[in-house]
Design an enzyme around this catalytic site. Structure first.
Site, PDB file in Angstrom:
ATOM      1  N   ASP A 104      47.420  30.139   5.460  1.00  0.00           N
ATOM      2  CA  ASP A 104      47.997  31.368   6.009  1.00  0.00           C
ATOM      3  C   ASP A 104      48.153  31.244   7.519  1.00  0.00           C
ATOM      4  O   ASP A 104      47.801  32.153   8.280  1.00  0.00           O
ATOM      5  CB  ASP A 104      47.133  32.576   5.645  1.00  0.00           C
ATOM      6  N   THR A 141      43.677  43.189   6.387  1.00  0.00           N
ATOM      7  CA  THR A 141      44.255  43.441   5.079  1.00  0.00           C
ATOM      8  C   THR A 141      43.398  44.397   4.277  1.00  0.00           C
ATOM      9  O   THR A 141      43.901  45.241   3.547  1.00  0.00           O
ATOM     10  CB  THR A 141      44.409  42.112   4.310  1.00  0.00           C
ATOM     11  N   ILE A 187      39.314  47.671  17.129  1.00  0.00           N
ATOM     12  CA  ILE A 187      40.245  46.789  17.831  1.00  0.00           C
ATOM     13  C   ILE A 187      41.374  46.284  16.944  1.00  0.00           C
ATOM     14  O   ILE A 187      42.296  45.622  17.419  1.00  0.00           O
ATOM     15  CB  ILE A 187      39.514  45.575  18.459  1.00  0.00           C
ATOM     16  N   GLY A 188      41.335  46.595  15.659  1.00  0.00           N
ATOM     17  CA  GLY A 188      42.417  46.116  14.805  1.00  0.00           C
ATOM     18  C   GLY A 188      42.226  46.553  13.372  1.00  0.00           C
ATOM     19  O   GLY A 188      41.221  47.163  13.000  1.00  0.00           O
ATOM     20  N   LYS A 189      43.227  46.206  12.565  1.00  0.00           N
ATOM     21  CA  LYS A 189      43.195  46.548  11.155  1.00  0.00           C
ATOM     22  C   LYS A 189      43.537  45.310  10.356  1.00  0.00           C
ATOM     23  O   LYS A 189      44.554  44.660  10.605  1.00  0.00           O
ATOM     24  CB  LYS A 189      44.189  47.667  10.847  1.00  0.00           C
TER      25      LYS A 189
END
Length: 418
Positions: free
Chosen positions: A176, A56, A52-54
């Site tokens: 962040d 760091t 579902i995502g990438k």
């Protein structure tokens, strides 16, 4: 300019204990060592459904609980990567202690999967926020020729502020805050995620002096502490980042997003506080909220508790349920239109030892080094040396002029110029 990984620097301070090299499967946590082998294997509990995502340092997957069918998200990390062990420590520590809040992503546990073929993996299993990020939502609306309703922006920012207030009460800075780290659930929930660079403030020290974050959202005082040893900052750096996120929700991108991140780092402390691209299209209250968040002097900047009382945030009143429902509708429309390709803004992780590896060979000769794709210690010194050999002793790095003294006359200045 050398931006040092602040987690490494913080790890070397009195707040932490150095690890002997032979403790390669351990990291320090509140004075104790955690052995990865002691975490359960996820194979009997969680099954990966899809990517579902990438992140760091690796991919994020959707997983299903093999017994009760509940779904979650898992960040899969290489626990032996030298750059991330401090981030694992920070994220595990904060998630374990502070994820019991409606505006902080829930933490379901850490798992360790041993695999001789593909390598061992560390699994951080988290609440599935399948509504995407607020950045995705804002960009999706802009792509369709719309912009996010101010009341929805106020609701999202209010919920993010509530999460930050929870962290700050427990003496923790996120460091962040940005649109991609504020996720949505399909039920209209707003969750803070990604605590890899978060920091805890001790009872004796309520300020930090380490530079970390994603450049476009970094507060001026956080950037300055890399350049000036005596510069400090506190939890109000998160308020600045939230102000940049407010602009991101309105414009689709943070200010200076068209610049190289290193160049943005030079601009942020020196430029006046940024504003929305077209302030006249937005209410006076929204503009003032951003203006208050982006007060450059952090000692004059409002705290999270202060900014929660701002008129723009207070406008949601008792309409939270209605706004949550409206947000759910926006999420549903956005998902039906298809997920856009994401542009990632990476955090800074430059270490001296890795400078030469990151240096891009055959850099074009430029007058302004901040325009280079790779900007590390070796690149700067290499460029300065080449220019010096051609008797070009002046070089810009952003709006900073570097002059290399040749200790000889180069006839650069005529009598008339003098």
């Amino acid at each position: 300019m050398n931006i040092i990984d602040s987690n490494l620097r913080a790890f070397l301070t009195s707040e932490h204990q150095l690890r002997p090299d032979h403790l390669w499967k351990m990291f320090s946590l509140c004075g104790k060592s955690i052995v990865f082998d002691n975490f359960p294997d996820p194979s009997d509990t969680w099954e990966i459904i899809e990517t579902i995502g990438k992140g760091t340092y690796g991919k994020v997957f959707k997983v299903v609980h093999m017994k009760n069918g509940s779904k979650a998200a898992v960040k899969i990390l290489d626990p032996f990567h030298e750059d991330i062990d401090e981030e694992i420590e920070a994220e595990y520590n904060i998630l374990k202690a502070l994820s019991d809040h409606p505006n902080v992503v829930k933490f379901f546990g850490m798992y360790f999967k041993k695999d001789m073929k593909t390598g061992d993996q560390l699994w951080l299993v988290l609440e599935l926020c399948n509504g995407g990020s607020v950045t995705d939502l804002a960009k999706g609306l802009l792509k369709r020729g719309e912009r996010m309703n101010e009341s929805i922006i106020a609701y999202i920012l209010h919920e993010a502020l509530m999460g930050l207030q929870h962290l700050h009460i427990h003496r923790t800075i996120h460091r962040d805050v940005k649109g991609n780290n504020i996720l949505l659930t399909t039920e209209g929930g707003v969750k803070l995620v990604d605590f890899g660079v978060s920091a805890q403030l001790t009872n004796t020290c309520l300020h930090r002096n380490t530079s970390v974050g994603t450049p476009f959202w970094m507060a001026p005082e956080v950037i300055a502490c890399e350049q000036q040893v005596d510069t400090i900052y506190d939890a109000r750096c998160d308020v600045w980042s939230l102000g940049i996120t407010a602009i991101e929700l309105g414009d689709g991108d943070p200010p200076l997003a068209d610049l190289h991140p290193m160049r943005a780092l030079f601009k942020i402390p020196r430029n006046p506080p940024p504003t929305l691209r077209q302030p006249e299209l937005w209410s006076a209250e929204f503009n003032d909220f951003i203006n208050k968040c982006l007060t450059k002097d952090f000692e004059k900047r409002p705290t999270v508790c202060d900014i929660l009382e701002h008129t723009f945030i207070k406008q949601i009143g008792h309409n939270e349920k209605a706004l949550q429902k409206l947000l759910m509708e926006f999420i549903d429309i956005h998902q039906q239109m298809g997920i856009m390709e994401k542009k990632r803004h990476e955090r800074i992780h430059t270490k001296k030892d890795n400078c030469r590896e990151s240096m891009t060979p055959n850099q074009n000769d430029v007058d302004d080094l901040a325009t280079l794709e790779a900007l590390d210690e070796n690149t700067v010194t290499d460029q300065l040396q080449k220019r010096y050999n051609r008797y070009q002793i002046y070089t810009y790095v952003g709006d900073i002029l570097v002059a290399v003294n040749p200790f000889r006359s180069l006839d650069l200045y005529s009598s008339q110029m003098l």
